[in-house]
Design an enzyme around this catalytic site. Structure first.
Site, mmCIF file in Angstrom:
data_model
loop_
_atom_site.group_PDB
_atom_site.id
_atom_site.type_symbol
_atom_site.label_atom_id
_atom_site.label_comp_id
_atom_site.label_asym_id
_atom_site.label_seq_id
_atom_site.Cartn_x
_atom_site.Cartn_y
_atom_site.Cartn_z
ATOM 1 C CG ASP A 143 -1.772 -1.232 1.313
ATOM 2 O OD1 ASP A 143 -2.042 -1.819 0.254
ATOM 3 O OD2 ASP A 143 -2.154 -1.624 2.433
ATOM 4 N NE ARG A 280 -0.977 -9.690 -0.362
ATOM 5 C CZ ARG A 280 -1.899 -9.758 0.609
ATOM 6 N NH1 ARG A 280 -2.606 -8.684 0.942
ATOM 7 N NH2 ARG A 280 -2.104 -10.878 1.245
HETATM 8 O O1 F6P Z 1 -2.300 -4.094 3.187
HETATM 9 C C1 F6P Z 1 -2.063 -4.877 2.072
HETATM 10 C C2 F6P Z 1 -3.342 -5.353 1.456
HETATM 11 O O2 F6P Z 1 -3.018 -6.114 0.290
HETATM 12 C C3 F6P Z 1 -4.342 -4.268 1.129
HETATM 13 O O3 F6P Z 1 -4.035 -3.569 -0.027
HETATM 14 C C4 F6P Z 1 -5.613 -5.067 1.085
HETATM 15 O O4 F6P Z 1 -6.724 -4.277 1.430
HETATM 16 C C5 F6P Z 1 -5.400 -6.101 2.150
HETATM 17 O O5 F6P Z 1 -4.013 -6.213 2.353
HETATM 18 C C6 F6P Z 1 -5.957 -7.456 1.816
HETATM 19 O O6 F6P Z 1 -5.750 -8.271 2.920
HETATM 20 P P1 F6P Z 1 -5.929 -9.842 2.898
HETATM 21 O O7 F6P Z 1 -4.774 -10.425 2.177
HETATM 22 O O8 F6P Z 1 -5.951 -10.213 4.320
HETATM 23 O O9 F6P Z 1 -7.200 -10.129 2.170
#
Ligand code: F6P
Length: 353
Positions: A143, A280
């Site tokens: 982020d 990611r």
């Molecule tokens: O903080 C990183 C992030 O990828 C955000 O951009 C997103 O809102 C969140 O984590 C998603 O989290 P998770 O992987 O727990 O669904």
């Protein structure tokens, strides 16, 4: 002379591209530069609840991981030893197991710990530091919203992936004369949307920091049609605040879905793409690999210098360290009046305001 002989390393919070690069740098610098032993803590601080799961990391064990996504140590965004939740017979209980975690770290021979994580993990690191643990933090998040550092690794790769999606969606948008919506991550900050939107040439970018109206967006879509642009790509940050006219719409749906529906209705055009965790995944960009490597080496140096309770960070061109206490609890948001947003406006990008 440092009295450190062995360090523990762990990754907490959501995975980001560059975690393996930082693990590799930590292990290599600790072994090659300081001759320390390195123990990998699996799944964030959770790994210290079950010390038998932690084991030594060697040069061999980090060989080949530089381009790999994820984290070889595993991670969790739930484990907090000060607020540890368990469920027994349907009953949830919360306990402070930090003493147990600290004792286990000692039992494993760790003289110090390097915690790689976002705001949540850094808060836990600070609490452990206050209880006497020699700990150093390395910031990470896609982020890019951590106030102590100009950039976090993972962000560049996320922006690259999102930009690639914007590039690719142009093909259909142009061919079919559609308005197409791409929702990107970023939590409450608009950095990924702003960068990917500019880099991908999106005419509309919606971010949490700039309130917008649907009317403005639809007027803009029509205006574009007026000069022959029969398609529009809207990059939306997941954290946007819906305008009052949309507040009644389905709670819990990704904002991109709702925006896609409304833009579709108003402009008779739409298609939605929520990129989600694709941002990611894959392999980190060279920028993220380099930044992760620099952070890793700096964190090891910080341990050697006795800079406990600090987190490494990037300020301009330089890797520095700041107290964790000054690095947490404050989000770095996009500043609408700064140069980046102004540059976007200057080339006609619409923020819906
Ligand atoms: O903080 C990183 C992030 O990828 C955000 O951009 C997103 O809102 C969140 O984590 C998603 O989290 P998770 O992987 O727990 O669904």
């Amino acid at each position: 002379m440092s009295d450190i002989r062995c360090i523990g390393i762990g990754t907490g919070g959501g995975d980001v591209l560059g975690l393996n690069a930082v693990i590799r740098a930590l292990v290599k610098a600790a072994i090659l530069k300081y001759k320390w032993k390195v123990i990998g803590i699996p799944d964030g601080f959770d790994g210290l609840i079950w010390p038998e799961r932690a084991f030594e990391r060697t040069l061999k064990s980090v060989s080949g991981i530089l381009p790999r996504g994820g984290t070889i140590l595993g991670t969790t965004n739930r484990g907090n030893p000060f607020n540890y939740k368990t469920t027994q017979n349907g009953q949830e209980s919360v306990r402070d197991i930090s003493d147990q975690v600290i004792a286990n770290a000692k039992k494993l021979g760790m003289d110090a710990i390097i915690a790689v994580g976002g705001d949540g993990s850094q808060k836990i690191a600070l609490e452990l530091f206050r209880k006497g643990v020699k700990i150093v933090a390395v910031p990470k998040t896609i982020d890019n919203d951590l106030c102590a550092t100009d950039v976090t690794f993972g962000f560049d790769t996320a922006v690259t992936t999102a930009t690639d999606a914007v590039d690719k969606i142009h093909t259909t948008a142009e061919s079919h004369h559609r308005a197409m919506v791409i929702e990107v991550m970023g939590r409450d900050a608009g950095w990924i949307a702003l960068h990917a939107g500019i880099a991908g040439g999106a005419p509309v970018i919606l971010i949490p920091e700039i309130p917008f109206t649907m009317q403005n967006i639809c007027d803009y879509v029509k205006q574009r049609e007026g000069y022959g642009k029969r398609f529009t790509i809207v990059v939306i940050a997941e954290g946007i605040k819906l305008p009052p006219e949309m507040k009644h719409m389905g709670r819990g749906l990704p904002v991109g879905n709702m925006m896609g529906d409304v833009i579709g209705l108003l402009s008779r055009k739409d298609v939605l793409s929520v990129l989600g965790h694709i941002q990611r995944g894959g392999s980190p960009t060279p920028y993220d690999r380099v930044l992760a490597t620099r952070f890793g080496v700096a964190a090891v140096d910080l341990i050697a210098a006795g800079g406990f309770g600090k987190t490494v960070c990037l300020k301009g061109e330089h890797i520095q360290a700041v107290d964790i206490v000054d690095a947490i609890g404050q989000m770095k948001a996009v500043e609408p009046h700064r140069e980046l947003v102004q540059a976007a406006r200057a080339i006609g990008i619409c923020f819906g305001d």
